[in-house]
Design an enzyme around this catalytic site. Structure first.
Site, PDB file in Angstrom:
ATOM      1  N   ASP A   1     -44.664 -47.475  26.921  1.00 34.46           N
ATOM      2  CA  ASP A   1     -45.652 -47.538  27.999  1.00 34.46           C
ATOM      3  C   ASP A   1     -47.078 -47.212  27.526  1.00 34.46           C
ATOM      4  OD1 ASP A   1     -44.357 -45.008  27.606  1.00 34.46           O
ATOM      5  OD2 ASP A   1     -45.383 -44.227  29.374  1.00 34.46           O
ATOM      6  N   LEU A   2     -47.202 -46.281  26.580  1.00 34.31           N
ATOM      7  CA  LEU A   2     -48.541 -45.885  26.143  1.00 34.31           C
ATOM      8  C   LEU A   2     -49.241 -47.019  25.383  1.00 34.31           C
ATOM      9  CD1 LEU A   2     -47.764 -42.281  24.835  1.00 34.31           C
ATOM     10  CD2 LEU A   2     -48.661 -42.933  27.065  1.00 34.31           C
TER      11      LEU A   2
ATOM     12  N   LYS B   1     -50.287 -38.760  26.900  1.00 36.63           N
ATOM     13  CA  LYS B   1     -49.357 -37.952  26.100  1.00 36.63           C
ATOM     14  C   LYS B   1     -49.675 -38.270  24.642  1.00 36.63           C
ATOM     15  CE  LYS B   1     -44.366 -37.491  25.648  1.00 36.63           C
ATOM     16  NZ  LYS B   1     -43.066 -37.896  26.138  1.00 36.63           N
TER      17      LYS B   1
ATOM     18  N   ARG C   1     -37.489 -43.353  23.857  1.00 34.12           N
ATOM     19  CA  ARG C   1     -38.683 -43.823  23.146  1.00 34.12           C
ATOM     20  C   ARG C   1     -39.315 -45.069  23.793  1.00 34.12           C
ATOM     21  NH1 ARG C   1     -37.636 -43.327  16.800  1.00 34.12           N
ATOM     22  NH2 ARG C   1     -39.844 -42.922  16.699  1.00 34.12           N
TER      23      ARG C   1
ATOM     24  N   LYS D   1     -43.327 -42.299   3.830  1.00 31.45           N
ATOM     25  CA  LYS D   1     -42.838 -43.450   4.607  1.00 31.45           C
ATOM     26  C   LYS D   1     -43.706 -43.683   5.830  1.00 31.45           C
ATOM     27  CE  LYS D   1     -39.264 -42.838   7.578  1.00 31.45           C
ATOM     28  NZ  LYS D   1     -39.461 -43.283   8.967  1.00 31.45           N
ATOM     29  N   ASN D   2     -43.948 -42.615   6.587  1.00 29.80           N
ATOM     30  CA  ASN D   2     -44.623 -42.793   7.872  1.00 29.80           C
ATOM     31  C   ASN D   2     -46.126 -43.040   7.751  1.00 29.80           C
ATOM     32  OD1 ASN D   2     -42.192 -42.605   9.074  1.00 29.80           O
ATOM     33  ND2 ASN D   2     -42.470 -40.534   9.899  1.00 29.80           N
TER      34      ASN D   2
ATOM     35  N   ILE E   1     -40.457 -32.806  21.301  1.00 30.61           N
ATOM     36  CA  ILE E   1     -40.988 -34.170  21.132  1.00 30.61           C
ATOM     37  C   ILE E   1     -39.972 -35.227  21.588  1.00 30.61           C
ATOM     38  CG2 ILE E   1     -42.017 -35.821  19.498  1.00 30.61           C
ATOM     39  CD1 ILE E   1     -43.679 -33.271  19.737  1.00 30.61           C
TER      40      ILE E   1
ATOM     41  N   ASP F   1     -39.865 -33.851  12.687  1.00 32.92           N
ATOM     42  CA  ASP F   1     -39.125 -34.454  11.565  1.00 32.92           C
ATOM     43  C   ASP F   1     -38.615 -33.413  10.565  1.00 32.92           C
ATOM     44  OD1 ASP F   1     -39.490 -36.921  12.674  1.00 32.92           O
ATOM     45  OD2 ASP F   1     -41.080 -37.562  11.323  1.00 32.92           O
TER      46      ASP F   1
ATOM     47  N   ARG G   1     -33.256 -44.877   4.250  1.00 29.19           N
ATOM     48  CA  ARG G   1     -34.432 -45.312   5.015  1.00 29.19           C
ATOM     49  C   ARG G   1     -35.661 -44.473   4.673  1.00 29.19           C
ATOM     50  NH1 ARG G   1     -33.572 -46.078  11.287  1.00 29.19           N
ATOM     51  NH2 ARG G   1     -35.710 -46.726  10.927  1.00 29.19           N
TER      52      ARG G   1
ATOM     53  N   SER H   1     -49.163 -39.557  21.124  1.00 31.93           N
ATOM     54  CA  SER H   1     -48.211 -40.445  20.454  1.00 31.93           C
ATOM     55  C   SER H   1     -48.798 -40.906  19.126  1.00 31.93           C
ATOM     56  CB  SER H   1     -47.914 -41.666  21.334  1.00 31.93           C
ATOM     57  OG  SER H   1     -47.383 -42.723  20.552  1.00 31.93           O
ATOM     58  N   VAL H   2     -48.029 -40.697  18.069  1.00 30.96           N
ATOM     59  CA  VAL H   2     -48.472 -41.125  16.734  1.00 30.96           C
ATOM     60  C   VAL H   2     -48.589 -42.655  16.698  1.00 30.96           C
ATOM     61  CG1 VAL H   2     -47.866 -41.165  14.283  1.00 30.96           C
ATOM     62  CG2 VAL H   2     -47.388 -39.118  15.645  1.00 30.96           C
TER      63      VAL H   2
ATOM     64  N   CYS I   1     -33.343 -45.401  20.691  1.00 32.03           N
ATOM     65  CA  CYS I   1     -32.720 -45.149  19.395  1.00 32.03           C
ATOM     66  C   CYS I   1     -32.002 -43.818  19.478  1.00 32.03           C
ATOM     67  CB  CYS I   1     -33.739 -45.184  18.270  1.00 32.03           C
ATOM     68  SG  CYS I   1     -34.849 -43.812  18.291  1.00 32.03           S
TER      69      CYS I   1
HETATM   70  C1  EPZ Z   1     -43.557 -41.185  14.696  1.00 32.60           C
HETATM   71  O1  EPZ Z   1     -42.774 -41.867  15.660  1.00 32.60           O
HETATM   72  C2  EPZ Z   1     -42.687 -41.073  13.464  1.00 32.60           C
HETATM   73  N1  EPZ Z   1     -42.315 -42.403  13.000  1.00 32.60           N
HETATM   74  C3  EPZ Z   1     -41.446 -40.259  13.776  1.00 32.60           C
HETATM   75  O2  EPZ Z   1     -40.685 -40.101  12.578  1.00 32.60           O
HETATM   76  C4  EPZ Z   1     -41.875 -38.878  14.276  1.00 32.60           C
HETATM   77  O3  EPZ Z   1     -40.727 -38.146  14.652  1.00 32.60           O
HETATM   78  C5  EPZ Z   1     -42.801 -39.047  15.481  1.00 32.60           C
HETATM   79  O4  EPZ Z   1     -43.926 -39.889  15.136  1.00 32.60           O
HETATM   80  C6  EPZ Z   1     -43.358 -37.716  15.992  1.00 32.60           C
HETATM   81  O5  EPZ Z   1     -44.047 -37.088  14.959  1.00 32.60           O
HETATM   82  C7  EPZ Z   1     -43.133 -43.084  12.209  1.00 32.60           C
HETATM   83  O6  EPZ Z   1     -44.241 -42.669  11.895  1.00 32.60           O
HETATM   84  C8  EPZ Z   1     -42.639 -44.395  11.702  1.00 32.60           C
HETATM   85  P1  EPZ Z   1     -44.475 -40.778  19.028  1.00 32.60           P
HETATM   86  P2  EPZ Z   1     -43.432 -42.429  16.982  1.00 32.60           P
HETATM   87  O7  EPZ Z   1     -44.977 -42.038  19.677  1.00 32.60           O
HETATM   88  O8  EPZ Z   1     -44.829 -42.851  16.694  1.00 32.60           O
HETATM   89  C9  EPZ Z   1     -43.089 -40.564  23.585  1.00 32.60           C
HETATM   90  C10 EPZ Z   1     -38.788 -40.328  11.191  1.00 32.60           C
HETATM   91  O9  EPZ Z   1     -37.689 -39.730  11.124  1.00 32.60           O
HETATM   92  N2  EPZ Z   1     -43.711 -41.881  23.830  1.00 32.60           N
HETATM   93  O10 EPZ Z   1     -45.474 -39.806  18.524  1.00 32.60           O
HETATM   94  O11 EPZ Z   1     -42.504 -43.434  17.526  1.00 32.60           O
HETATM   95  C11 EPZ Z   1     -41.893 -40.626  22.651  1.00 32.60           C
HETATM   96  O12 EPZ Z   1     -40.728 -41.065  23.330  1.00 32.60           O
HETATM   97  C12 EPZ Z   1     -39.382 -40.726  12.523  1.00 32.60           C
HETATM   98  O13 EPZ Z   1     -39.442 -40.635  10.181  1.00 32.60           O
HETATM   99  C13 EPZ Z   1     -43.789 -42.338  25.132  1.00 32.60           C
HETATM  100  O14 EPZ Z   1     -43.363 -41.677  26.084  1.00 32.60           O
HETATM  101  O15 EPZ Z   1     -43.430 -41.141  17.889  1.00 32.60           O
HETATM  102  C14 EPZ Z   1     -41.816 -39.205  22.163  1.00 32.60           C
HETATM  103  O16 EPZ Z   1     -41.181 -38.420  23.114  1.00 32.60           O
HETATM  104  C15 EPZ Z   1     -38.471 -40.432  13.667  1.00 32.60           C
HETATM  105  N3  EPZ Z   1     -44.349 -43.570  25.349  1.00 32.60           N
HETATM  106  C16 EPZ Z   1     -43.295 -38.784  22.082  1.00 32.60           C
HETATM  107  O17 EPZ Z   1     -44.006 -39.748  22.902  1.00 32.60           O
HETATM  108  C17 EPZ Z   1     -44.839 -44.335  24.340  1.00 32.60           C
HETATM  109  O18 EPZ Z   1     -45.343 -45.443  24.620  1.00 32.60           O
HETATM  110  C18 EPZ Z   1     -43.899 -38.826  20.693  1.00 32.60           C
HETATM  111  O19 EPZ Z   1     -43.525 -40.036  20.060  1.00 32.60           O
HETATM  112  C19 EPZ Z   1     -44.781 -43.838  23.020  1.00 32.60           C
HETATM  113  C20 EPZ Z   1     -44.197 -42.606  22.793  1.00 32.60           C
END
Ligand code: EPZ
Length: 428
Positions: free
Chosen positions: A134-135, A170, A131, A22-23, A337, A315, A407, A172-173, A126
Site C-alpha cells: 500500500d505504501l 509508516k 507484507r 544483499k539488501n 517490524i 534481520d 539467498r 518502509s525500507v 511471505c
Molecule cells: C527490507 O524489506 C529488507 N529486505 C528486509 O530484509 C528487512 O527485514 C526489512 O527491510 C526491514 O528492515 C530487503 O532489503 C530486500 P519494509 P522491506 O517495507 O523493504 C510494512 C531479509 O531477510 N509495509 O521496511 O520489504 C511491512 O509489512 C529481508 O534480508 C506495509 O505495511 O521491509 C513491514 O511490517 C527480510 N506496507 C514494515 O512495513 C508497504 O507498502 C517494514 O517493512 C510496505 C511495507
C-alpha cells in the site's frame, strides 16, 4: 535438497571476510533501470537473490557482465558487475519472477519514472508476514502516477512524475527505495518525510547522486530530491553486509573465541554491537574491521526490541534469540517490524531452548547447554539462527532447506569452517 551438517562445540577463531550487502545490492541493481548508460557495481555478493534479480532485470532488457574481483582464496566472492539498460524491451514484471523474490516489486519505481509505464505483479505475502504494498501505491500516486490493480498486477502510468511532499505513514525500507528512485526523474522537487534511514538507503542515494541525481538528506528521515531530466552511468560500491556482520558476531559471542570480521563497518550496526557488548562479548574496531571475542565469560541476558534503523534490526532478531538461548538468565525479545517472525522458536526448542511466546514478545530462559538435532526454517535469518545455535550445541545438527541460506549468506560453510567450525554441506 542440500542440507548443512554441523558438529557443535568448537570455538570460532580466525577471520571472516564480510561480503557486500544483499539488501544494498538489490536496490542498486534495480537503479540500473533508470539510465541507458552502464551502471558498474563493485562488491556485489554472489547469492541466489542476486542471481534471481539478474534474471528479472534481464527480462526487462538489462544486459550484464561480470569482471571479477575474485578477491579471496576461491572464486565466487563479491564481484564487479556491469548493468546496462540501454533498451527496455518489456515493462512488465511477471508473477512467475516477482513471486520468487519480493524485492523485485521495486522495479515499479524506475520503470515508471523512465518509461512512463510499469506493470508489476503483486508480490504476495511471505513467511514472515503479509507484507502489503500500500505504501508504494500511495507514494507513487502522490507523485502523480495513475495506478490500477487488476488480476494480481499493479499497473502504474505517468507521462512524467511530478515532485511532491510525501509523508510515509509508516517507515518502509522498500517504499523509500522506490520513491527515491522514482523521484530522481520527476519534474520538480520531492520531499520524502518519515523515510527509512537504513544504510542501504544511503548507499542507494549515493549511487543515484553519482548517476547525476540531486538528493540531500539520505540517512535522515527527510530526503529531498530535485528531479533531473536524465541520469547517466556510474561506478559505485555495495556496502559491507551489516546483517552478515552481526550474524557472525553473534556466532562468536555464542561459541566463544576470537574472530576478525574483515571489511565490516561498525557504524552500520552500532546499536546491535552495543547490545552484544552488554551480553559479555568484547567488541573492538580496527582499520580492517571488527574484532569479536568472548573468552571464558558467560552470556548475560539482555532484552531487545526490533526497530527501524538505527534501532536493533529485525534481520538480526532470530540470531540474537539463538544467542540468548544460552544466556545465564531471562531475556525478552520483542518483534515490532513483522507480525510473524518467530518461526525459529519451535526449531530452537528442538535444540533444547526454553522459549515462551507472548504475542510479539519471546521470553527466553537461558539453558546451560543445547543439544544437536535436525531442524529447518522458513526464512533466511531464521535458518542462520539455527546454524549459530548448532555451532554451540553438543553433537550433530542438520539444517534442512539450505536454499534459504543461499539467498543471503555467501559461502557460509567455508567462512565458518575457516574459523574452526565443523560444518559441511551435504548434497542431495
Ligand atoms: C527490507 O524489506 C529488507 N529486505 C528486509 O530484509 C528487512 O527485514 C526489512 O527491510 C526491514 O528492515 C530487503 O532489503 C530486500 P519494509 P522491506 O517495507 O523493504 C510494512 C531479509 O531477510 N509495509 O521496511 O520489504 C511491512 O509489512 C529481508 O534480508 C506495509 O505495511 O521491509 C513491514 O511490517 C527480510 N506496507 C514494515 O512495513 C508497504 O507498502 C517494514 O517493512 C510496505 C511495507
Amino acid at each position: 535438497m542440500d542440507r548443512i551438517r554441523i558438529v557443535g562445540g568448537n570455538q570460532l577463531t580466525g577471520s571472516i571476510p564480510i561480503s557486500g550487502a544483499k539488501n544494498a545490492a538489490l536496490p542498486l541493481m534495480i537503479a540500473s533501470l533508470l539510465t541507458d548508460d552502464t551502471l558498474t557495481l563493485e562488491n556485489v555478493p554472489h547469492l541466489a537473490d542476486v542471481e534471481q534479480l539478474i534474471r528479472i532485470l534481464g527480462n526487462h532488457g538489462v544486459d550484464y557482465s561480470v569482471t571479477g574481483r575474485r578477491e579471496r582464496q576461491s572464486e565466487g566472492y563479491s564481484r564487479t558487475v556491469h548493468f546496462t539498460a540501454r533498451n527496455i524491451v518489456d515493462t512488465t514484471a511477471p508473477y512467475e519472477l516477482v513471486s520468487k523474490m519480493r524485492a523485485s516489486f521495486w522495479v515499479i519505481g524506475p520503470l515508471l519514472a523512465r518509461m512512463g509505464i510499469a506493470k508489476v505483479s503483486l508480490p504476495g505475502g511471505c513467511a514472515i508476514g503479509t507484507r502489503p504494498v500500500d505504501l508504494f501505491i500511495d507514494g507513487l500516486q502522490a507523485l502523480g502516477a495513475d495506478i490500477s490493480i487488476d488480476s494480481g498486477y499493479v499497473t502504474a502510468k505517468a507521462k512524467r512524475l511530478i515532485g511532491t511532499r510525501y509523508v510515509f505513514p509508516k517507515i518502509s525500507v522498500g517504499a523509500t527505495h522506490v520513491l527515491l528512485m522514482a523521484a530522481t526523474l520527476a519534474k520538480g522537487e520531492t520531499v520524502l518525510e518519515n523515510a527509512a534511514r537504513e544504510p542501504e538507503v544511503v548507499n542507494l542515494a549515493e549511487c543515484l547522486i553519482a548517476m547525476g541525481a540531486k538528493i540531500s538528506g539520505a540517512g535522515t528521515s527527510t530526503i529531498t530530491i530535485e528531479g533531473v531530466d536524465s541520469l547517466h552511468g556510474a561506478r559505485h560500491a555495495v556496502i559491507p553486509d551489516r546483517i552478515e556482520t552481526g550474524t557472525y558476531a553473534m556466532a562468536v559471542a555464542m561459541t566463544g573465541g576470537d574472530v576478525m570480521l574483515e571489511n565490516a563497518r561498525p557504524d552500520l550496526l552500532q546499536g546491535a554491537l552495543d547490545i552484544l557488548a552488554q551480553t559479555g562479548a568484547e567488541i573492538t574496531t580496527t582499520n580492517s574491521g571488527i574484532r569479536v571475542r568472548r573468552n571464558g565469560a558467560g552470556i548475560a541476558p539482555v532484552d531487545i526490541t526490533t526497530e527501524p534503523f538505527p534501532g536493533f534490526p529485525t534481520d538480526l532478531q532470530a540470531q540474537f534469540m539463538g544467542l540468548m538461548t544460552m544466556s545465564s538468565g531471562t531475556s525478552r525479545i520483542t518483534e515490532t517490524i513483522f507480525e510473524n517472525r518467530f518461526m525459529h522458536v519451535q526449531e530452537l526448542a528442538r535444540l533444547g531452548a526454553n522459549i515462551t511466546l507472548a504475542g510479539q514478545t519471546a521470553i527466553v530462559e537461558g539453558v546451560s547447554k543445547l543439544k544437536g538435532a535436525p531442524v529447518m526454517a522458513t526464512d533466511l535469518r531464521a535458518s542462520v539462527s539455527l546454524v549459530i545455535a548448532g555451532l554451540a550445541a553438543e553433537g550433530e545438527t542438520i539444517v534442512n532447506r539450505v536454499y534459504h541460506l543461499d539467498r543471503g549468506f555467501e559461502r557460509l560453510e567455508e567462512k565458518l569452517s575457516g574459523c574452526g567450525a565443523t560444518i559441511e554441506r551435504l548434497a542431495s
